[in-house]
Every structure is written in C-alpha cells, then in structure tokens.
Design a protein around this motif. Structure first.
Motif, mmCIF file in Angstrom:
data_model
loop_
_atom_site.group_PDB
_atom_site.id
_atom_site.type_symbol
_atom_site.label_atom_id
_atom_site.label_comp_id
_atom_site.label_asym_id
_atom_site.label_seq_id
_atom_site.Cartn_x
_atom_site.Cartn_y
_atom_site.Cartn_z
ATOM 1 N N GLY A 33 0.817 -1.215 0.000
ATOM 2 C CA GLY A 33 0.000 0.000 0.000
ATOM 3 C C GLY A 33 0.843 1.253 0.000
ATOM 4 O O GLY A 33 0.540 2.224 -0.717
ATOM 5 N N LEU A 34 1.913 1.269 0.784
ATOM 6 C CA LEU A 34 2.805 2.435 0.838
ATOM 7 C C LEU A 34 3.454 2.701 -0.523
ATOM 8 O O LEU A 34 3.582 3.854 -0.950
ATOM 9 C CB LEU A 34 3.882 2.223 1.898
ATOM 10 N N LYS A 35 3.857 1.625 -1.202
ATOM 11 C CA LYS A 35 4.440 1.775 -2.537
ATOM 12 C C LYS A 35 3.414 2.357 -3.509
ATOM 13 O O LYS A 35 3.753 3.181 -4.370
ATOM 14 C CB LYS A 35 4.928 0.417 -3.054
ATOM 15 N N MET A 36 2.160 1.922 -3.373
ATOM 16 C CA MET A 36 1.102 2.431 -4.247
ATOM 17 C C MET A 36 0.836 3.923 -3.980
ATOM 18 O O MET A 36 0.576 4.692 -4.905
ATOM 19 C CB MET A 36 -0.179 1.619 -4.059
ATOM 20 N N ILE A 37 0.929 4.326 -2.710
ATOM 21 C CA ILE A 37 0.737 5.741 -2.362
ATOM 22 C C ILE A 37 1.835 6.592 -2.995
ATOM 23 O O ILE A 37 1.588 7.713 -3.480
ATOM 24 C CB ILE A 37 0.738 5.922 -0.827
ATOM 25 N N GLU A 38 3.050 6.060 -2.996
ATOM 26 C CA GLU A 38 4.195 6.799 -3.545
ATOM 27 C C GLU A 38 4.072 7.063 -5.041
ATOM 28 O O GLU A 38 4.742 7.955 -5.573
ATOM 29 C CB GLU A 38 5.488 6.032 -3.258
ATOM 30 N N THR A 39 3.214 6.297 -5.751
ATOM 31 C CA THR A 39 3.056 6.516 -7.191
ATOM 32 C C THR A 39 2.356 7.832 -7.492
ATOM 33 O O THR A 39 2.497 8.378 -8.590
ATOM 34 C CB THR A 39 2.238 5.370 -7.823
ATOM 35 N N LYS A 40 1.558 8.337 -6.512
ATOM 36 C CA LYS A 40 0.809 9.599 -6.694
ATOM 37 C C LYS A 40 -0.109 9.541 -7.913
ATOM 38 O O LYS A 40 -0.335 10.544 -8.588
ATOM 39 C CB LYS A 40 1.775 10.781 -6.864
ATOM 40 N N GLN A 41 -0.646 8.355 -8.205
ATOM 41 C CA GLN A 41 -1.487 8.186 -9.391
ATOM 42 C C GLN A 41 -2.923 7.871 -8.990
ATOM 43 O O GLN A 41 -3.309 6.705 -8.898
ATOM 44 C CB GLN A 41 -0.944 7.052 -10.281
ATOM 45 N N GLY A 42 -3.683 8.884 -8.678
ATOM 46 C CA GLY A 42 -5.111 8.784 -8.433
ATOM 47 C C GLY A 42 -5.604 7.504 -7.798
ATOM 48 O O GLY A 42 -5.518 7.310 -6.585
ATOM 49 N N PHE A 43 -6.125 6.600 -8.636
ATOM 50 C CA PHE A 43 -6.741 5.361 -8.168
ATOM 51 C C PHE A 43 -5.745 4.512 -7.368
ATOM 52 O O PHE A 43 -6.079 3.978 -6.313
ATOM 53 C CB PHE A 43 -7.264 4.558 -9.361
ATOM 54 N N MET A 44 -4.520 4.384 -7.887
ATOM 55 C CA MET A 44 -3.489 3.595 -7.204
ATOM 56 C C MET A 44 -3.222 4.150 -5.809
ATOM 57 O O MET A 44 -3.112 3.400 -4.832
ATOM 58 C CB MET A 44 -2.196 3.594 -8.017
ATOM 59 N N GLU A 45 -3.132 5.464 -5.704
ATOM 60 C CA GLU A 45 -2.874 6.092 -4.414
ATOM 61 C C GLU A 45 -4.027 5.862 -3.446
ATOM 62 O O GLU A 45 -3.823 5.586 -2.258
ATOM 63 C CB GLU A 45 -2.632 7.597 -4.596
ATOM 64 N N THR A 46 -5.267 5.958 -3.965
ATOM 65 C CA THR A 46 -6.452 5.739 -3.127
ATOM 66 C C THR A 46 -6.486 4.312 -2.584
ATOM 67 O O THR A 46 -6.736 4.085 -1.395
ATOM 68 C CB THR A 46 -7.735 6.004 -3.948
#
Length: 312
Positions: free
Chosen positions: A199-212
């Motif tokens: 989840g933390l890695k997904m937040i780091e992408t800063k890409q809308g849906f992925m970050e959510t």
C-alpha cells in the motif's frame, strides 16, 4: 540386435508411461487429501500472522520464513515418518496422540483469552521488536510449536484419505501435501503481513486510483491483522475442540459427537450445519482449555501461596 533394441525401447516407453501415470495418481491423491484438510489449513493461515504482530517491517518476512522452514521440518522429519509408521504398525495410537494435540491447542486458545482478561487494565505492553531478539526467537519457537499440532492434524487427515494406497505411495502423497500446504499457508501469511508495505508503494506513485487503493490498504491492514489474531485464537479453540470431539467418538464415547451431529441435522446441514459444528467444537475447546489453564496457572500458584504462608 535391432529387434532386441526395439524391444528394450518399447519396455522403457511402457515403464515411462507407468511412471507418468503414477506421478499423476500421486498428484491427484495429494490434491484430494489436501482438500479434506482445507479447514485446518485455513486455521493455520489465520493463527500465524499474530506471531509477526509487533515486529518491524524488515523482520516480518524473515520471521515468516523461519516459521515456514520450521513447519516444513516438522512435517517431513517428524510428523510424516511417525504418521506412516504408526498407521502401519500402531494405527490405534494416532487418535490418542491427536487428542493430546487437541488439548494443547485448546489450552493455547484459552490461555490467550485469559491473558486478555487478566491484563485488560494494564498499560500497553512493549512491542515484540522493543523487547529484543530473544523475544523474536521465543515467538518463532511458539509459532513452530503451535504449527506442529496443526500440521499433525493436516497430515493425519490427509493420511486417512489415502490409507488404501501402498506404503511408498502414501509416503509420496504426504510429502507432496507437506510441501503444498506449507507453501500455500506461508505464502498467504507473507502476503498478508506485507500488504501494508505494498500500500505504501502504491501511495508513492501519486497516481489517483493507485494512491487511493494504497491508502485504503494501509488504513485497513492493522484492523485486518487484529481480526486475524482474534480468528487465530478462535481457530485454536475450534480445531482443538473438534479434534477432541472426533477423538472421543473414535475411542467409543459416541454421545458428544452424535449430539452435535443431531444439532447439525436440525438445521438441515449445509452452511448452517457447519456453523453449528464449529461453535460446538469451539465451546468444547474453550471448556477443556479453561480446565487446562486452571491446572497450569492457578493450582501451582495456590500451592506456592500455601507454602509461603506455612513458611511465615
């Protein structure tokens, strides 16, 4: 010479086909046996994450790996040979041994509940990581010990499904089951304990849906791990109680098992019947576990208090 060579090649081809068929049979039987033990596999998966709770993220996967190796060692070096030898020469001993494991699981589950109640007013304890490397070793030992009981039931359930097979085939099937179950359980456990890092890695992408999604995973995982810890305690009571319920029936005392079976029939079986059986098994596990906790904790304490009073 050519005819002899052709005949030899034909024989080799026949042997190869027979070997392939044998491998297929072993794989199919292992799959069948593993399916029968699915309930205990789920319990094993639910129990293990609580042993990793409180450690820093960099220690989670190494701890899961240590427990997985210990689990595989349990299955291959101890449980598999013992189960095969007992089933071959002393099959009547399997049930009493399993019941001893059931009592241990019930005790483990009841002890966790006792600790939660007894320490409810205490300040929050240090995390496992704060207590140092010795606590990590203790946690791993505890997890491997609990896994030993669950693994024993998985292997015995699997063995019961293939008792008609020859000795060597039984050994191969149980070997496949040992690897299959260990990879499945600890693969899932490893994934569960690392979801928040994903989840933390997904937040780091800063890409809308992925970050959510990442934020949702990070927020949800502490609750999921807490629920799994509770499920793990309930699973120990359920599995321990079920081992005892089936065990006493196999040893000749049929009333408890038949009573629970009648309750299952009263709700027409199916999912409701399974729930009834599970609840009944958990209650049995809790009662037996509570007696074991009483014996292990309170009786020795009263004896010590009595000796101290006599000394004064």
């Amino acid at each position: 010479m050519a005819g002899g060579l052709a005949a030899l090649l034909d024989d080799i081809a026949v042997l190869a086909k027979a070997a392939a068929a044998s491998v297929d049979d072993v794989a199919a039987a292992a799959g069948r046996a593993s399916t029968k033990a699915a309930g205990v596999v789920i319990d094993d998966t639910a129990v293990t994450p609580r042993y990793v709770h409180g450690f820093t993220p960099d220690r989670e996967l190494p701890i899961v790996w240590k427990i997985a190796l210990g689990s595989l060692r349990n299955k291959i070096l101890f449980i598999l040979p013992a189960a095969l030898l007992l089933s071959q020469f002393l099959d009547w001993l399997l049930t009493p041994i399993l019941m001893c494991g059931g009592i241990y699981l019930a005790y483990e589950g009841a002890e966790k509940i006792y600790e939660l109640i007894a320490h409810r007013d205490h300040k929050k304890e240090e995390t496992a990581a704060e207590r140092g490397p010795e606590d990590e070793k203790a946690m791993v030992r505890g997890a491997i010990t609990t896994d030993f009981i669950l693994s024993a039931e998985i292997m015995v359930i699997s063995l019961n499904e293939v008792t008609d097979e020859p000795f060597v085939t039984r050994a191969l099937i149980l070997l496949v089951v040992a690897f299959l179950v260990t990879v499945l359980v600890y693969g899932l456990v490893g994934l569960i304990v690392k979801v928040d890092d994903i989840g933390l890695k997904m937040i780091e992408t800063k890409q809308g849906f992925m970050e959510t999604v990442g934020r949702f995973l990070v927020a949800a995982m502490p609750k999921v791990l807490s629920v799994l810890s509770t499920v793990g305690i309930a699973a120990m009571l359920w599995v321990g109680g079920h081992i005892l319920l089936v065990g006493v029936d196999e040893l000749g005392w049929h009333w408890p098992y038949e009573t629970v079976h009648h309750w299952e029939e009263a709700v027409n079986g199916g999912a409701l019947g399974w729930i009834v059986n599970t609840l009944a098994s958990a209650v049995i596990g809790l009662l037996v576990g509570a007696i074991a906790v009483l014996v292990m904790h309170f009786i020795p304490r009263k004896k010590k208090d009595g000796e101290a009073a006599t000394a004064h």
